[in-house]
Design an enzyme around this catalytic site. Structure first.
Site, PDB file in Angstrom:
ATOM      1  N   GLY A 120       0.715  -1.087   0.072  1.00 11.01           N
ATOM      2  CA  GLY A 120       0.117  -0.024   0.099  1.00 11.01           C
ATOM      3  C   GLY A 120       0.821   1.293   0.162  1.00 11.01           C
ATOM      4  O   GLY A 120       1.816   1.476   0.901  1.00 11.01           O
ATOM      5  N   HIS A 140      -3.119  10.995  -4.049  1.00 13.33           N
ATOM      6  CA  HIS A 140      -1.666  10.823  -4.290  1.00 13.33           C
ATOM      7  C   HIS A 140      -1.621  11.969  -5.405  1.00 13.33           C
ATOM      8  O   HIS A 140      -2.471  12.185  -6.187  1.00 13.33           O
ATOM      9  CB  HIS A 140      -1.316   9.524  -4.343  1.00 13.33           C
ATOM     10  CG  HIS A 140      -1.413   8.683  -2.943  1.00 13.33           C
ATOM     11  ND1 HIS A 140      -0.547   7.991  -2.673  1.00 13.33           N
ATOM     12  CD2 HIS A 140      -2.292   8.838  -1.766  1.00 13.33           C
ATOM     13  CE1 HIS A 140      -0.652   7.553  -1.408  1.00 13.33           C
ATOM     14  NE2 HIS A 140      -1.772   8.213  -1.020  1.00 13.33           N
ATOM     15  N   CYS A 189     -15.468 -10.623   9.332  1.00 12.96           N
ATOM     16  CA  CYS A 189     -14.697  -9.370   9.843  1.00 12.96           C
ATOM     17  C   CYS A 189     -16.014  -8.173  10.230  1.00 12.96           C
ATOM     18  O   CYS A 189     -16.831  -8.303   9.362  1.00 12.96           O
ATOM     19  CB  CYS A 189     -14.125  -8.717   8.619  1.00 12.96           C
ATOM     20  SG  CYS A 189     -13.777  -6.997   8.766  1.00 12.96           S
ATOM     21  N   ALA A 218     -10.606 -14.323  25.251  1.00 12.32           N
ATOM     22  CA  ALA A 218      -9.361 -14.995  25.305  1.00 12.32           C
ATOM     23  C   ALA A 218      -9.477 -16.398  25.613  1.00 12.32           C
ATOM     24  O   ALA A 218      -8.747 -17.299  25.213  1.00 12.32           O
ATOM     25  CB  ALA A 218      -8.405 -14.094  26.325  1.00 12.32           C
TER      26      ALA A 218
END
Length: 425
Positions: A58, A171, A345, A392
């Site tokens: 990326g 960009h 997700c 956990a």
């Protein structure tokens, strides 16, 4: 009936074994700007899991005045070539394709990163997120950076990759395209055709350096979604100009701007506060307006949405990038008829934290060399007691059971889940 997600697809000479991919992202595992062992193992796990294409790097930088701001790779030096060669061997050995995203940050860089060079841009318009005031590029800067793109593409080709994509949105290429950031009075500014000129020069240099047996894509914004920027119709017109030049093979479509925190969090990388696939419909409209294949990623987190995108002709390749972070074996489970076993997700965006690419649902992600995703059987069966049925404890019990141990899980409450139950209220 066959699953459209598992149908094959080809661009030029490159065949993809299915329609599921992972887009490039700065995964935070680079070593001195190079894709070392942890970086490669992270992507290899997706290839092992059946993905068709994994993109990496990326915002990989092509020039020294595009510094590493968020732990990008450096494709501006030949040092990267042997890393890419080993990387390609590993991914191709798993039957997947490999591409890199290359870019120049332009005004999105930081003058106090890297070698402390001034940021550059088409015009002196301050970047709102990183706060740099760029130097307006002169003809030398333009020629130098165009050559840098070509050299980076050549390195990727020598590294054995199947292709690259150049990033526009936010960009340098995109800064030339957008009237919000390009206020030049010369042949690189003003009219839409003039604003395309720099990008066209970049892709011409890339194609010349890499040849025709190499895929070249355009990570392209289809609508900046902001006043004074590019709207959908302008983006379609620009896309057709680039198509007509014949140097690109596909569009990887994104929406919005990335020069604000809210733009990143809502437009580019939407999390759990955003609906699923928020930009799929406009990207589907964009695909109907162009002739080249279209890829897309933006919270396409579940198989049903991905399948709809392909079956409905909205996309040619569907990018389930964060879904692959949660479960890099997603595609393999789909092939095996185990869709219900895919780790979901939920858009918690832990994978975009400073500790990326950690995942709320998968402790092994980013730690492939130490924590295998496929848990092997232990040489000796033991009795294991796990106290606490929170996330956990449940994961510890699961791993111990997959190792073949006799597991007993104890929880004081009348429901399993621990703090997840609190978060769900």
């Amino acid at each position: 009936m066959s699953d459209p997600l598992l149908s094959s697809f080809s661009i030029r000479h490159v065949a993809f074994r299915n329609r599921i991919m992972s887009t490039s992202h700065a995964c935070g595992l680079e070593e001195g700007g190079m894709p070392g062992e942890r970086y490669q193992a992270y992507h290899e796990e997706k290839a092992k899991g059946g993905i068709a294409l994994t993109m990496f790097g990326g915002s990989s930088n092509v020039a020294v005045d595009s510094p590493s701001v968020f732990r990008q790779l450096d494709v501006g030096t030949d040092t990267v070539i042997p890393y890419l060669q080993r990387f390609s061997e590993r991914i191709h050995g798993r039957g997947a394709r490999l591409m890199c995203q290359i870019t120049h940050l332009g005004r999105r860089g930081e003058p106090y990163a890297g070698q402390w060079l001034a940021t550059v841009a088409p015009s002196r318009v301050r970047e709102t997120l990183h706060r740099s005031i760029p130097k307006e590029m002169d003809s030398h800067d333009i020629d130098r950076i165009v050559r840098a793109y070509g050299a980076a593409a050549r390195r990727c080709k020598e590294g054995g990759l199947d292709g690259i994509e150049a990033l526009a949105g936010g960009h340098l290429i995109g800064q030339f395209l957008s009237p919000a950031t390009n206020r030049r009075p010369d042949g690189f500014g003003g009219s839409l055709q003039n604003r395309c000129r720099f990008g066209l020069m970049v892709f011409e240099a890339i194609r010349k350096a890499a040849g025709d047996d190499f895929l070249v894509g355009f990570r392209y914004v289809i609508d900046e979604g902001a006043a004074g920027g590019l709207d959908f119709d302008s983006c379609v017109e620009i896309a057709r100009i680039f198509e007509a030049e014949g140097h690109i093979d596909f569009f990887n479509a994104i929406y919005g701007r990335m020069d604000t925190e809210i733009g990143l969090a809502v437009d580019n990388m939407p999390g759990m506060a955003s609906p699923l696939a928020p930009w799929l419909e406009p990207v589907g409209r964009f695909r109907r307006e162009v002739s080249l294949p279209v890829f897309h990623a933006a919270r396409i987190a579940d198989i049903a949405t991905a399948r709809h995108a392909i079956a409905g002709g909205m996309l040619d390749m569907v990018a389930m990038t964060r879904a692959q972070i949660a479960d890099p074996h997603l595609v393999r489970k789909l092939y095996d008829g185990e869709e219900a076993r895919i780790r979901p997700c939920v858009g918690a965006t832990h994978c975009m934290s400073p500790h990326r690419p950690v995942c709320l649902h998968n402790a092994a992600t980013g730690r492939e060399s130490a924590l295998p995703h496929d848990v092997g059987r232990a040489p000796r069966r033991l009795r294991v007691v796990v106290v606490g049925g929170g996330p956990a404890g449940l994961e510890a019990a699961r791993v111990a059971a997959e190792r073949g141990h006799d597991v007993r899980l104890h929880e004081a409450a009348n429901r399993l889940g621990g703090q997840v139950l609190l978060a769900a209220r």
